[in-house]
Design a protein around this motif. Structure first.
Motif, short mmCIF file in Angstrom:
data_model
loop_
_atom_site.label_atom_id
_atom_site.label_comp_id
_atom_site.label_asym_id
_atom_site.label_seq_id
_atom_site.Cartn_x
_atom_site.Cartn_y
_atom_site.Cartn_z
N VAL A 61 47.39 27.80 52.03
CA VAL A 61 46.83 26.89 51.02
C VAL A 61 47.23 27.44 49.65
CG1 VAL A 61 44.71 25.98 50.01
CG2 VAL A 61 44.92 26.18 52.48
N SER A 62 47.62 26.57 48.79
CA SER A 62 48.06 26.95 47.45
C SER A 62 46.99 27.78 46.74
CB SER A 62 48.36 25.69 46.65
OG SER A 62 48.57 25.99 45.31
N ASP A 67 41.87 29.59 44.50
CA ASP A 67 41.28 30.30 43.35
C ASP A 67 40.45 29.39 42.45
OD1 ASP A 67 42.38 32.69 44.16
OD2 ASP A 67 44.13 32.54 42.85
N THR A 68 40.31 28.13 42.83
CA THR A 68 39.53 27.18 42.04
C THR A 68 38.03 27.48 42.20
OG1 THR A 68 41.18 25.46 42.34
CG2 THR A 68 38.97 24.73 41.72
N HIS A 119 35.00 18.43 43.31
CA HIS A 119 35.44 17.57 42.22
C HIS A 119 36.93 17.27 42.29
CE1 HIS A 119 36.05 21.71 40.91
NE2 HIS A 119 37.03 21.26 40.17
N SER A 120 37.63 17.95 43.18
CA SER A 120 39.08 17.81 43.29
C SER A 120 39.46 17.21 44.64
CB SER A 120 39.72 19.20 43.14
OG SER A 120 40.97 19.27 43.75
N LYS A 121 40.42 16.30 44.59
CA LYS A 121 40.92 15.69 45.83
C LYS A 121 41.52 16.75 46.75
CE LYS A 121 44.16 12.30 47.58
NZ LYS A 121 45.26 11.40 47.29
N ARG A 122 42.23 17.71 46.18
CA ARG A 122 42.86 18.75 46.99
C ARG A 122 41.82 19.63 47.68
NH1 ARG A 122 47.24 21.65 43.65
NH2 ARG A 122 47.88 22.41 45.68
N ILE A 123 40.72 19.92 47.01
CA ILE A 123 39.66 20.72 47.63
C ILE A 123 39.00 19.91 48.74
CG2 ILE A 123 37.41 21.80 47.26
CD1 ILE A 123 38.45 22.55 44.43
N LYS A 124 38.78 18.64 48.49
CA LYS A 124 38.22 17.77 49.53
C LYS A 124 39.12 17.76 50.75
CE LYS A 124 35.80 14.57 46.47
NZ LYS A 124 34.46 14.28 46.90
N GLU A 125 40.44 17.70 50.53
CA GLU A 125 41.40 17.68 51.65
C GLU A 125 41.33 18.98 52.45
OE1 GLU A 125 45.15 16.90 49.74
OE2 GLU A 125 44.75 14.76 49.58
N VAL A 126 41.23 20.12 51.77
CA VAL A 126 41.16 21.41 52.45
C VAL A 126 39.93 21.45 53.36
CG1 VAL A 126 40.69 23.88 52.11
CG2 VAL A 126 42.49 22.74 50.78
N PHE A 127 38.78 21.08 52.83
CA PHE A 127 37.56 21.18 53.62
C PHE A 127 37.41 20.05 54.64
CE2 PHE A 127 36.76 24.31 50.41
CZ PHE A 127 36.22 25.33 51.17
#
Length: 151
Positions: A61-62, A67-68, A119-127
């Motif tokens: 994962v990026s 780190d967010t 709050h981020s689409k990318r974080i939602k995708e990871v989880f």
């Protein structure tokens, strides 16, 4: 409210699997029942694979995602929430399976909470990915347990 990074939550999930792997190995070593040794060894090995998969996943994962900092981290105190109930000699295989599935369900709840608060689409995708993987593993465990019962 404490601040947490995406990586912190993944690390806690990985640690959870590592602790469960050790817990099941210790229970297996202390059991004199053949079925319990087989089941607990299987569960310990499965938890070890989950731990390794999360470690590998985190590497892929990026870093700008891991780190967010989460603006609204989950409200779940993992140390208490993901603590297994004592597995005792008087429990049968179904009792052990219920406990494992209860813990996996709680891990899914943690992932859902992050998805809901992210709050981020990318974080939602990871989880969402972690949630789907965890739920798939729960289904596989139930299926494998059914096969074990056929012995």
């Amino acid at each position: 409210m404490s601040q947490e990074r995406v990586m912190d939550i993944i690390d806690r999930a990985r640690d959870f699997h590592a602790q469960l792997s050790e817990y099941f190995a210790a229970r297996s070593a202390g059991s004199d029942k053949a079925w319990a040794k087989i089941l607990l060894n299987y569960l310990g090995e499965a938890e070890k694979r989950h731990e390794e998969a999360l470690e590998d996943y985190e590497k892929h994962v990026s870093h700008d995602v891991t780190d967010t900092w989460l603006q609204f981290p989950p409200d779940i105190k993992v140390e208490h929430y993901l603590t297994p109930a004592e597995i005792t000699a008087d429990m049968d295989a179904e009792d052990v399976l219920r406990e494992v599935l209860r813990l996996d369900q709680r891990l899914s709840e943690l992932y859902r909470e992050v998805v809901k608060r992210a709050h981020s689409k990318r974080i939602k995708e990871v989880f969402t990915n972690l949630l789907e993987t965890n739920e798939k593993e729960m289904r596989n465990l139930s299926r494998d347990f059914g096969h074990m019962q056929d012995w």
